[in-house]
Scaffold this motif. Structure first.
Motif, short mmCIF file in Angstrom:
data_model
loop_
_atom_site.label_atom_id
_atom_site.label_comp_id
_atom_site.label_asym_id
_atom_site.label_seq_id
_atom_site.Cartn_x
_atom_site.Cartn_y
_atom_site.Cartn_z
N GLU A 100 0.83 -1.21 0.00
CA GLU A 100 0.00 0.00 0.00
C GLU A 100 0.86 1.25 0.00
O GLU A 100 1.91 1.29 0.64
CB GLU A 100 -0.89 0.02 1.25
CG GLU A 100 -1.89 -1.13 1.32
CD GLU A 100 -2.97 -1.02 0.26
OE1 GLU A 100 -3.48 0.10 0.04
OE2 GLU A 100 -3.30 -2.06 -0.34
N ALA A 101 0.39 2.28 -0.68
CA ALA A 101 1.09 3.56 -0.71
C ALA A 101 0.92 4.29 0.62
O ALA A 101 -0.14 4.20 1.26
CB ALA A 101 0.54 4.44 -1.83
N MET A 102 1.95 4.99 1.03
CA MET A 102 1.87 5.83 2.24
C MET A 102 1.20 7.14 1.82
O MET A 102 1.66 7.80 0.90
CB MET A 102 3.26 6.12 2.79
CG MET A 102 3.95 4.90 3.35
SD MET A 102 5.61 5.29 3.97
CE MET A 102 5.18 6.07 5.53
N THR A 103 0.13 7.52 2.51
CA THR A 103 -0.60 8.73 2.13
C THR A 103 -0.80 9.70 3.28
O THR A 103 -1.29 10.81 3.07
CB THR A 103 -1.98 8.38 1.54
OG1 THR A 103 -2.72 7.66 2.54
CG2 THR A 103 -1.85 7.54 0.28
N GLU A 104 -0.46 9.29 4.49
CA GLU A 104 -0.66 10.15 5.65
C GLU A 104 0.63 10.87 5.99
O GLU A 104 1.66 10.25 6.28
CB GLU A 104 -1.15 9.33 6.84
CG GLU A 104 -2.50 8.69 6.57
CD GLU A 104 -2.97 7.82 7.71
OE1 GLU A 104 -2.31 7.78 8.77
OE2 GLU A 104 -4.00 7.16 7.53
N GLY A 105 0.58 12.21 5.95
CA GLY A 105 1.77 13.03 6.16
C GLY A 105 2.51 12.73 7.45
O GLY A 105 3.74 12.65 7.46
N TRP A 106 1.80 12.54 8.55
CA TRP A 106 2.46 12.28 9.83
C TRP A 106 3.25 10.98 9.79
O TRP A 106 4.34 10.88 10.35
CB TRP A 106 1.45 12.27 10.99
CG TRP A 106 0.49 11.11 10.95
CD1 TRP A 106 -0.72 11.06 10.33
CD2 TRP A 106 0.71 9.81 11.51
NE1 TRP A 106 -1.29 9.83 10.48
CE2 TRP A 106 -0.44 9.03 11.21
CE3 TRP A 106 1.73 9.22 12.25
CZ2 TRP A 106 -0.58 7.71 11.61
CZ3 TRP A 106 1.59 7.90 12.65
CH2 TRP A 106 0.45 7.17 12.34
N LEU A 107 2.71 9.97 9.07
CA LEU A 107 3.39 8.68 8.98
C LEU A 107 4.64 8.79 8.09
O LEU A 107 5.69 8.24 8.40
CB LEU A 107 2.44 7.62 8.44
CG LEU A 107 2.98 6.20 8.36
CD1 LEU A 107 3.46 5.70 9.72
CD2 LEU A 107 1.92 5.28 7.81
N VAL A 108 4.50 9.52 6.99
CA VAL A 108 5.65 9.74 6.10
C VAL A 108 6.76 10.44 6.88
O VAL A 108 7.92 10.04 6.83
CB VAL A 108 5.25 10.57 4.86
CG1 VAL A 108 6.49 10.98 4.06
CG2 VAL A 108 4.27 9.80 3.99
#
Length: 156
Positions: A100-108
């Protein structure tokens, strides 16, 4: 990007453009390609096209001399591109071993802060990738089905 995602040199990067005029400086478009791209942009499509000399060699497919281009319909990205006045290099953020693509800024930021200069948080985004269409040959080829309707590129 190659290091973070562990990509080989055959990976197509995407140049994200603000508008059609900017895209036209980066890729060669015949009449049929022009009409197809113009009708689908801005939107959830990435087009693989022959690159002009304006595209740095590192961004090109090594054998085909092509590059992915797109004009997004996302307000934040569009405003950023307009302010910059030049395209941005992009790739879906799927880390090695993930599906899955990372889409949440905090997680990135949490996972990759030591690799990045900045993370822009613009609210919730869909994780569905763009539909990728190879227009580098005579016949359009849908390489990946994503958020954009692929039927507009079939010969039915």
């Amino acid at each position: 990007m190659r290091e973070i995602r562990r990509l080989d040199d055959k990976h197509h990067f995407t140049l994200v453009c603000h508008d059609f005029a900017q895209m036209g400086q980066l890729v060669h478009l015949g009449n049929a390609q022009f009409r197809a791209v113009k009708a689908a942009t801005p939107g959830p499509y990435t087009f693989i096209l022959p690159a002009t000399g304006e595209v740095p060699r590192a961004f090109l497919h090594p054998k085909k001399r092509t590059v992915g281009v797109r004009i997004p319909d996302h307000r934040t990205v569009s405003a950023l591109l307009e302010e910059l006045g030049e395209p941005l290099l992009s790739s879906t953020l799927i880390l090695p071993g993930e599906s899955e693509a990372m889409t949440e800024g905090w997680l990135v930021k949490e996972e990759l802060d030591h690799h990045l200069d900045a993370v822009v948080e613009s609210g919730e985004v869909t994780a569905e990738p763009t539909t990728v269409v190879d227009l580098s040959e005579e016949v359009a080829e849908v390489v990946r089905v994503g958020a954009g309707d692929p039927s507009r590129f079939s010969e039915d």
